[in-house]
Design a protein around this motif. Structure first.
Motif, PDB file in Angstrom:
ATOM      1  N   LEU A 199      -5.629  -9.260  -0.781  1.00 59.43           N
ATOM      2  CA  LEU A 199      -6.861  -8.755  -0.260  1.00 59.43           C
ATOM      3  C   LEU A 199      -6.658  -7.395   0.588  1.00 59.43           C
ATOM      4  O   LEU A 199      -7.620  -6.397   0.441  1.00 59.43           O
ATOM      5  CB  LEU A 199      -7.589  -9.852   0.396  1.00 59.43           C
ATOM      6  N   VAL A 200      -5.864  -7.327   1.415  1.00 57.40           N
ATOM      7  CA  VAL A 200      -5.433  -6.248   2.440  1.00 57.40           C
ATOM      8  C   VAL A 200      -5.006  -5.058   1.527  1.00 57.40           C
ATOM      9  O   VAL A 200      -5.598  -3.838   1.562  1.00 57.40           O
ATOM     10  CB  VAL A 200      -4.670  -6.634   3.524  1.00 57.40           C
ATOM     11  N   ARG A 201      -4.284  -5.105   0.713  1.00 50.52           N
ATOM     12  CA  ARG A 201      -3.860  -4.195  -0.168  1.00 50.52           C
ATOM     13  C   ARG A 201      -5.095  -3.570  -0.932  1.00 50.52           C
ATOM     14  O   ARG A 201      -5.182  -2.316  -1.199  1.00 50.52           O
ATOM     15  CB  ARG A 201      -2.731  -4.645  -1.141  1.00 50.52           C
ATOM     16  N   GLN A 202      -5.794  -4.442  -1.557  1.00 48.05           N
ATOM     17  CA  GLN A 202      -7.124  -3.856  -2.245  1.00 48.05           C
ATOM     18  C   GLN A 202      -8.002  -3.150  -1.277  1.00 48.05           C
ATOM     19  O   GLN A 202      -8.418  -1.842  -1.797  1.00 48.05           O
ATOM     20  CB  GLN A 202      -7.934  -5.096  -2.897  1.00 48.05           C
ATOM     21  N   VAL A 203      -8.267  -3.610  -0.044  1.00 47.07           N
ATOM     22  CA  VAL A 203      -8.947  -2.924   0.668  1.00 47.07           C
ATOM     23  C   VAL A 203      -8.501  -1.609   1.114  1.00 47.07           C
ATOM     24  O   VAL A 203      -9.302  -0.500   1.085  1.00 47.07           O
ATOM     25  CB  VAL A 203      -9.076  -3.722   2.158  1.00 47.07           C
ATOM     26  N   GLU A 204      -7.091  -1.479   1.163  1.00 46.23           N
ATOM     27  CA  GLU A 204      -6.619  -0.133   1.495  1.00 46.23           C
ATOM     28  C   GLU A 204      -6.956   0.787   0.492  1.00 46.23           C
ATOM     29  O   GLU A 204      -7.218   1.870   0.777  1.00 46.23           O
ATOM     30  CB  GLU A 204      -4.874  -0.356   1.589  1.00 46.23           C
ATOM     31  N   ARG A 205      -6.657   0.348  -0.780  1.00 45.69           N
ATOM     32  CA  ARG A 205      -7.194   1.259  -2.106  1.00 45.69           C
ATOM     33  C   ARG A 205      -8.319   1.588  -2.134  1.00 45.69           C
ATOM     34  O   ARG A 205      -8.720   2.680  -2.148  1.00 45.69           O
ATOM     35  CB  ARG A 205      -6.590   0.562  -3.403  1.00 45.69           C
ATOM     36  N   VAL A 206      -9.445   0.750  -1.876  1.00 42.58           N
ATOM     37  CA  VAL A 206     -10.854   1.040  -2.008  1.00 42.58           C
ATOM     38  C   VAL A 206     -11.336   2.065  -0.547  1.00 42.58           C
ATOM     39  O   VAL A 206     -11.752   3.108  -0.823  1.00 42.58           O
ATOM     40  CB  VAL A 206     -11.712  -0.290  -1.553  1.00 42.58           C
ATOM     41  N   GLN A 207     -10.607   1.884   0.476  1.00 37.11           N
ATOM     42  CA  GLN A 207     -10.592   2.817   1.513  1.00 37.11           C
ATOM     43  C   GLN A 207      -9.967   4.233   1.330  1.00 37.11           C
ATOM     44  O   GLN A 207     -10.549   5.255   1.784  1.00 37.11           O
ATOM     45  CB  GLN A 207     -10.170   2.202   2.861  1.00 37.11           C
ATOM     46  N   GLN A 208      -9.183   4.289   0.346  1.00 36.34           N
ATOM     47  CA  GLN A 208      -8.722   5.615  -0.095  1.00 36.34           C
ATOM     48  C   GLN A 208      -9.878   6.435  -0.898  1.00 36.34           C
ATOM     49  O   GLN A 208      -9.609   7.830  -1.027  1.00 36.34           O
ATOM     50  CB  GLN A 208      -7.581   5.564  -1.132  1.00 36.34           C
ATOM     51  N   ALA A 209     -10.766   5.696  -1.279  1.00 36.12           N
ATOM     52  CA  ALA A 209     -11.888   6.423  -2.338  1.00 36.12           C
ATOM     53  C   ALA A 209     -12.901   7.165  -1.064  1.00 36.12           C
ATOM     54  O   ALA A 209     -13.124   6.594  -0.030  1.00 36.12           O
ATOM     55  CB  ALA A 209     -12.606   5.367  -2.683  1.00 36.12           C
ATOM     56  N   SER A 240     -10.063 -20.962  -5.834  1.00 36.53           N
ATOM     57  CA  SER A 240      -9.874 -20.343  -7.136  1.00 36.53           C
ATOM     58  C   SER A 240      -9.307 -21.704  -8.073  1.00 36.53           C
ATOM     59  O   SER A 240      -7.846 -22.124  -7.700  1.00 36.53           O
ATOM     60  CB  SER A 240      -9.109 -19.310  -7.473  1.00 36.53           C
ATOM     61  N   SER A 241      -9.853 -22.314  -9.182  1.00 39.71           N
ATOM     62  CA  SER A 241      -9.166 -23.447  -9.796  1.00 39.71           C
ATOM     63  C   SER A 241      -7.828 -22.893 -10.702  1.00 39.71           C
ATOM     64  O   SER A 241      -6.931 -23.519 -10.860  1.00 39.71           O
ATOM     65  CB  SER A 241     -10.287 -23.783 -10.885  1.00 39.71           C
ATOM     66  N   ARG A 242      -7.930 -21.778 -10.929  1.00 45.57           N
ATOM     67  CA  ARG A 242      -6.851 -21.113 -11.725  1.00 45.57           C
ATOM     68  C   ARG A 242      -5.609 -20.520 -11.135  1.00 45.57           C
ATOM     69  O   ARG A 242      -4.560 -20.692 -11.178  1.00 45.57           O
ATOM     70  CB  ARG A 242      -7.129 -20.171 -12.773  1.00 45.57           C
ATOM     71  N   LEU A 243      -5.773 -19.982  -9.739  1.00 46.33           N
ATOM     72  CA  LEU A 243      -4.881 -19.365  -8.860  1.00 46.33           C
ATOM     73  C   LEU A 243      -5.332 -19.550  -7.519  1.00 46.33           C
ATOM     74  O   LEU A 243      -5.914 -18.552  -6.915  1.00 46.33           O
ATOM     75  CB  LEU A 243      -4.805 -17.722  -9.411  1.00 46.33           C
ATOM     76  N   PRO A 244      -5.446 -20.568  -6.882  1.00 49.16           N
ATOM     77  CA  PRO A 244      -5.840 -20.869  -5.607  1.00 49.16           C
ATOM     78  C   PRO A 244      -5.164 -19.716  -4.565  1.00 49.16           C
ATOM     79  O   PRO A 244      -4.154 -19.495  -4.461  1.00 49.16           O
ATOM     80  CB  PRO A 244      -5.338 -22.323  -5.272  1.00 49.16           C
ATOM     81  N   ASP A 245      -6.361 -19.405  -3.832  1.00 47.40           N
ATOM     82  CA  ASP A 245      -6.101 -18.353  -2.605  1.00 47.40           C
ATOM     83  C   ASP A 245      -5.160 -17.208  -2.899  1.00 47.40           C
ATOM     84  O   ASP A 245      -4.534 -16.577  -2.461  1.00 47.40           O
ATOM     85  CB  ASP A 245      -5.122 -19.022  -1.465  1.00 47.40           C
ATOM     86  N   LYS A 246      -5.625 -16.833  -4.306  1.00 52.94           N
ATOM     87  CA  LYS A 246      -4.985 -15.449  -4.935  1.00 52.94           C
ATOM     88  C   LYS A 246      -5.072 -14.367  -3.845  1.00 52.94           C
ATOM     89  O   LYS A 246      -4.219 -13.383  -3.782  1.00 52.94           O
ATOM     90  CB  LYS A 246      -5.578 -15.146  -6.089  1.00 52.94           C
ATOM     91  N   VAL A 247      -6.220 -14.016  -2.973  1.00 50.51           N
ATOM     92  CA  VAL A 247      -6.409 -12.898  -2.268  1.00 50.51           C
ATOM     93  C   VAL A 247      -5.399 -13.040  -1.195  1.00 50.51           C
ATOM     94  O   VAL A 247      -5.036 -11.912  -0.514  1.00 50.51           O
ATOM     95  CB  VAL A 247      -7.866 -12.820  -1.707  1.00 50.51           C
ATOM     96  N   SER A 248      -4.598 -14.035  -0.846  1.00 53.56           N
ATOM     97  CA  SER A 248      -3.614 -14.131   0.163  1.00 53.56           C
ATOM     98  C   SER A 248      -2.160 -14.059  -0.407  1.00 53.56           C
ATOM     99  O   SER A 248      -1.166 -13.990   0.455  1.00 53.56           O
ATOM    100  CB  SER A 248      -3.619 -15.495   0.986  1.00 53.56           C
ATOM    101  N   LEU A 249      -1.991 -13.836  -1.593  1.00 48.96           N
ATOM    102  CA  LEU A 249      -0.727 -13.578  -2.110  1.00 48.96           C
ATOM    103  C   LEU A 249      -0.103 -12.426  -1.671  1.00 48.96           C
ATOM    104  O   LEU A 249      -0.455 -11.341  -1.449  1.00 48.96           O
ATOM    105  CB  LEU A 249      -0.849 -13.611  -3.521  1.00 48.96           C
ATOM    106  N   ASP A 250       1.178 -12.254  -1.560  1.00 48.82           N
ATOM    107  CA  ASP A 250       1.897 -11.101  -0.966  1.00 48.82           C
ATOM    108  C   ASP A 250       2.060 -10.099  -1.988  1.00 48.82           C
ATOM    109  O   ASP A 250       2.645 -10.209  -3.198  1.00 48.82           O
ATOM    110  CB  ASP A 250       3.277 -11.494  -0.846  1.00 48.82           C
ATOM    111  N   LEU A 251       1.831  -8.995  -1.646  1.00 49.61           N
ATOM    112  CA  LEU A 251       1.970  -7.650  -2.455  1.00 49.61           C
ATOM    113  C   LEU A 251       3.004  -6.820  -1.388  1.00 49.61           C
ATOM    114  O   LEU A 251       2.035  -6.261  -0.586  1.00 49.61           O
ATOM    115  CB  LEU A 251       0.847  -6.949  -2.704  1.00 49.61           C
TER     116      LEU A 251
END
Length: 266
Positions: free
Chosen positions: A28-38, A11-22
């Motif tokens: 990315l893991v946090r998002q997968v968790e939310r999608v799996q809740q559906a 990502s040119s604007r925010l490299p490796d944003k999917v690995s940033l800590d939440l």
């Protein structure tokens, strides 16, 4: 149903944003968790690229027990189609981008519930044409047959790169439906829950730190209540609200107007 979350590290604007800590886990893991809740998401998988730079992303998915498929870096339409073949999905395929870590599982269920309840009536159902929910709640569902048609016939680079424009740019060829926010409100250009810039990460991180420890299933209403109580959090990326990829293709898109996007000014 097969729900595919497209992700890459580049990502040119925010490299490796999917690995940033939440709050202790990668975004990315946090998002997968939310999608799996559906309830209606079905099989959930991440689809990334075959580029060596995405090897760590594939390893991350394996570490957290997330199914992953690797395909074309630039042809997202092909990546979705090949993933559907790989996972053996012949009915419905759902596209959700990996820049939506605040996506509400209830919104996913609303779109997919409509898609299921009207089975056979529509080729493509989304909540983006026009969008009404806060940006970052993107859900697009399509039949496998429609996906295969687009994969076979789409020619323009933007149709290959963004996967779904071939559907909504050809309303005479596909049966289209849109799910709008039941409140009647339109926050698509005023509330930004997606991540593309450092300020977006600061916003999303603040929301997670405020809500996730007490309720890992927090939803849209919880976020909006928080933003009313904490206008300082809303302000973190408010100037980016309305900035999206449409702005780069207004001369090519027949069904998107200037009112649905804006330029980044700083």
């Amino acid at each position: 149903m097969l729900t595919l979350i497209q992700a890459r590290r580049g990502s040119s604007r925010l490299p490796d944003k999917v690995s940033l800590d939440l709050v202790g886990r990668p975004l990315l893991v946090r998002q997968v968790e939310r999608v799996q809740q559906a309830r209606l998401a079905g099989r959930v998988a991440v689809i990334t690229t075959t580029e060596p730079s995405d090897d760590p992303l594939a390893e991350l998915c394996q570490q957290y027990g997330i199914e992953v498929f690797r395909g074309s870096a630039l042809d997202l339409l092909d990546r979705h189609y090949q993933a559907a073949l790989h996972f053996g999905e012949t009915e419905g395929v759902v596209k959700i981008p990996s820049d939506c870590p605040l996506i509400d599982p209830a919104i996913i269920d609303k779109v997919l519930g409509f898609f299921a309840d009207t089975k056979g009536q529509y080729d493509f159902v989304s909540n983006l044409h026009p969008a009404t929910y806060p940006d970052g709640n993107d859900v697009e569902a399509m039949t496998f047959a429609a996906l295969e048609t687009a994969w076979r016939e789409a020619r323009r680079p933007l149709e290959r790169e963004h996967t779904t424009p071939f559907f909504w740019e050809n309303p005479d060829r596909f049966r289209l439906a849109n799910v709008t926010w039941e409140t009647g409100l339109d926050y698509s250009m005023s509330h930004r829950f997606t991540i593309d810039y450092p300020a977006d990460y600061e916003f999303i991180k603040a929301v997670y730190e405020a809500l996730h420890p007490a309720n890992s299933h927090f939803g849209l209403d919880d976020i909006l209540t928080l933003l009313k109580q904490r206008p300082d959090i809303y302000a973190l990326n408010a100037d980016l609200a309305g900035v999206n990829w449409y702005r780069n293709h207004l001369d090519e898109l027949k069904t998107v107007s200037t009112e649905q996007t804006k330029e980044k000014f700083n």
